[in-house]
Write an enzyme that holds these catalytic residues in place. Structure first.
Site, PDB file in Angstrom:
ATOM      1  N   ASN A   9       0.867  -1.182   0.000  1.00 47.12           N
ATOM      2  CA  ASN A   9       0.000   0.000   0.000  1.00 47.12           C
ATOM      3  C   ASN A   9       0.903   1.232   0.000  1.00 47.12           C
ATOM      4  OD1 ASN A   9      -1.796   2.051   0.554  1.00 47.12           O
ATOM      5  ND2 ASN A   9      -2.281   1.357   2.640  1.00 47.12           N
ATOM      6  N   TRP A  10       0.940   1.911  -1.119  1.00 46.69           N
ATOM      7  CA  TRP A  10       1.870   3.050  -1.257  1.00 46.69           C
ATOM      8  C   TRP A  10       1.325   4.330  -0.633  1.00 46.69           C
ATOM      9  CZ3 TRP A  10       3.762   2.678  -7.077  1.00 46.69           C
ATOM     10  CH2 TRP A  10       4.384   1.430  -7.266  1.00 46.69           C
ATOM     11  N   LYS A  11       0.081   4.320  -0.231  1.00 46.50           N
ATOM     12  CA  LYS A  11      -0.543   5.499   0.397  1.00 46.50           C
ATOM     13  C   LYS A  11      -0.334   6.741  -0.478  1.00 46.50           C
ATOM     14  CE  LYS A  11      -0.123   3.202   4.808  1.00 46.50           C
ATOM     15  NZ  LYS A  11       0.057   3.276   6.232  1.00 46.50           N
ATOM     16  N   HIS A  96      -9.448   1.110   5.159  1.00 49.18           N
ATOM     17  CA  HIS A  96      -8.147   1.198   5.844  1.00 49.18           C
ATOM     18  C   HIS A  96      -8.307   2.077   7.093  1.00 49.18           C
ATOM     19  CE1 HIS A  96      -4.010   2.359   6.663  1.00 49.18           C
ATOM     20  NE2 HIS A  96      -3.667   1.254   6.002  1.00 49.18           N
ATOM     21  N   GLU A  98      -6.676   4.433   8.199  1.00 44.77           N
ATOM     22  CA  GLU A  98      -6.495   5.875   7.942  1.00 44.77           C
ATOM     23  C   GLU A  98      -7.759   6.481   7.343  1.00 44.77           C
ATOM     24  OE1 GLU A  98      -2.847   5.412   5.764  1.00 44.77           O
ATOM     25  OE2 GLU A  98      -1.827   4.852   7.622  1.00 44.77           O
ATOM     26  N   GLU A 168      -5.292  -5.199  10.840  1.00 48.46           N
ATOM     27  CA  GLU A 168      -4.202  -4.260  11.125  1.00 48.46           C
ATOM     28  C   GLU A 168      -4.444  -3.565  12.458  1.00 48.46           C
ATOM     29  OE1 GLU A 168      -2.266  -2.794   7.282  1.00 48.46           O
ATOM     30  OE2 GLU A 168      -4.141  -1.715   7.437  1.00 48.46           O
ATOM     31  N   GLY A 174       2.757   1.955  10.805  1.00 43.74           N
ATOM     32  CA  GLY A 174       3.725   3.034  10.637  1.00 43.74           C
ATOM     33  C   GLY A 174       4.543   3.344  11.877  1.00 43.74           C
ATOM     34  N   SER A 214       3.592  -2.459  10.189  1.00 43.16           N
ATOM     35  CA  SER A 214       5.045  -2.573  10.321  1.00 43.16           C
ATOM     36  C   SER A 214       5.604  -3.926   9.878  1.00 43.16           C
ATOM     37  CB  SER A 214       5.483  -2.251  11.755  1.00 43.16           C
ATOM     38  OG  SER A 214       5.161  -0.906  12.054  1.00 43.16           O
ATOM     39  N   GLY A 235       2.821  -1.284   4.314  1.00 43.16           N
ATOM     40  CA  GLY A 235       2.847   0.143   3.993  1.00 43.16           C
ATOM     41  C   GLY A 235       4.267   0.589   3.691  1.00 43.16           C
ATOM     42  N   GLY A 236       4.914   1.173   4.693  1.00 47.60           N
ATOM     43  CA  GLY A 236       6.231   1.789   4.524  1.00 47.60           C
ATOM     44  C   GLY A 236       7.241   0.945   3.756  1.00 47.60           C
TER      45      GLY A 236
HETATM   46  P1  PGA Z   1       2.974   0.075   7.681  1.00 48.31           P
HETATM   47  O1  PGA Z   1       1.500   0.331   7.111  1.00 48.31           O
HETATM   48  O2  PGA Z   1       3.481  -1.193   7.058  1.00 48.31           O
HETATM   49  O3  PGA Z   1       3.757   1.290   7.261  1.00 48.31           O
HETATM   50  O4  PGA Z   1       2.862  -0.053   9.154  1.00 48.31           O
HETATM   51  C1  PGA Z   1       0.590  -0.729   6.988  1.00 48.31           C
HETATM   52  C2  PGA Z   1      -0.704  -0.216   6.449  1.00 48.31           C
HETATM   53  O5  PGA Z   1      -1.087   0.903   6.759  1.00 48.31           O
HETATM   54  O6  PGA Z   1      -1.406  -0.924   5.678  1.00 48.31           O
END
Ligand code: PGA
Length: 251
Positions: A9-11, A96, A98, A168, A174, A214, A235-236
Site C-alpha cells: 500500500n503506497w498510500k 483502511h 487511515e 491491522e 507506521g 510494520s 505500507g512503509g
Molecule cells: P505500515 O502500514 O506497514 O507502514 O505499518 C501498513 C498499512 O497501513 O497498511
C-alpha cells in the site's frame, strides 16, 4: 490451501515517474515468485502508467479506495469501482484505518464500498483492526467483531468467498511496532471464527486473512509461519523495491 497474498500500500507517496521506477525495480526481483499473489496499490494518479508497465507480469494492482456508490453519477471527486477496473486494477483496499480515522469511514460505508467493489468485479481487501486505546481496554474482540459483522453484513456466501480481510492493529501501523506473531495469530483465529459463525466452516477455512502493521523483511517469515496468517498488507516497506521483494520472497 490458501495462496498467500502480499499487498504493498503506497498510500499518498510516489509521483508517476517514481512509481514507474519502483515497479521497474520490483519486477525482476519477483519474476519467479509464484507462491504468492503480488499486489501493489499506487495512488490513483499513477495507476494507469503502472498498469501499463506491469502488463503480462505477475504483479497485480489495487486501488487504495473507491466510491461507495454503484454505477456512475454526480459525485465530484470520487472514483468508481468500474473506473478502477477500467484502469486495469484487480483489487481495492476498503476501510483502511487511515480512512476510518481521518475520513470518518464507518462500518456502514465499508459495507457499501465492499459491495461496490464486488459489483465492479474487484476483489475488496477489507481492513479491520482496533485502536491502541481499545486494545489497552481489552476491547479488541468487540471492536473487530463489530467491524467484521457490520462491514460484511448481508454478503452472500458467494460474495464472501471473493473478498480478502486484512487485520491491522492501529498501534502497529507506521510505528515500527508489529504485533507479536502470537497476538496477530490470535486475532486472525478470532476473525476466522466469526466468519464460521456467520457464513459457515467451509468459507472460514478458505477466506484469506492478511496481517498489516510494520511488516518488514525481518519479521515477515515469523508472521507467515502462523497458520492463520495468509499474507501481508505492507505500507512503509513497500515503498522500496528491494524491501518489498524481500517480503514477497519470505520463503
Ligand atoms: P505500515 O502500514 O506497514 O507502514 O505499518 C501498513 C498499512 O497501513 O497498511
Amino acid at each position: 490451501m490458501r495462496r498467500p497474498v502480499i499487498v504493498g500500500n503506497w498510500k499518498m507517496f510516489k509521483l508517476i515517474s517514481e512509481a514507474v521506477q519502483l515497479v521497474l525495480d520490483l519486477k525482476p526481483q519477483v519474476v519467479n515468485s509464484y507462491h504468492a499473489e503480488i499486489v501493489v496499490a499506487p495512488p490513483f494518479t499513477a495507476l494507469k502508467t503502472v498498469n501499463d508497465r506491469l502488463e503480462g507480469s505477475n504483479i497485480k494492482t489495487a486501488g487504495q479506495n473507491l466510491c461507495d456508490q454503484l454505477g456512475q453519477g454526480a459525485f465530484t471527486g470520487e472514483i468508481s469501482g468500474a473506473m478502477l477496473k477500467d484502469l486495469g486494477c484487480s483489487y481495492v483496499i476498503v476501510g483502511h484505518s487511515e480512512r476510518r480515522q481521518y475520513y470518518q469511514e464507518t462500518d456502514e460505508v465499508v459495507n457499501k464500498k465492499t459491495r461496490a467493489a464486488l459489483n465492479a468485479g474487484l476483489t475488496p481487501i477489507v481492513c479491520v483492526g482496533e485502536r491502541l486505546a481499545e486494545r489497552e481496554n481489552d476491547q479488541m474482540e468487540i471492536v473487530v467483531g463489530r467491524q467484521v459483522r457490520d462491514g460484511l453484513s448481508g454478503l452472500t456466501p458467494e460474495e464472501l468467498s471473493l473478498i480478502l480481510i486484512a487485520y491491522e492493529p492501529v498501534l502497529a501501523i507506521g510505528t515500527g511496532r508489529t504485533a507479536t506473531p502470537e497476538i496477530a495469530a490470535k486475532m486472525h483465529k478470532f476473525i476466522r471464527g466469526l466468519i464460521a459463525e456467520n457464513w459457515g466452516n467451509q468459507l472460514s477455512e478458505n477466506i484469506r486473512i492478511l496481517y498489516g502493521g510494520s511488516v518488514k523483511p525481518d519479521n515477515i517469515s515469523v508472521l507467515m509461519a502462523e497458520s492463520d496468517i495468509d499474507g501481508a498488507l505492507v505500507g512503509g516497506a513497500s515503498l522500496d523495491a528491494t524491501n518489498f521483494a524481500q517480503i514477497v520472497n519470505y520463503k
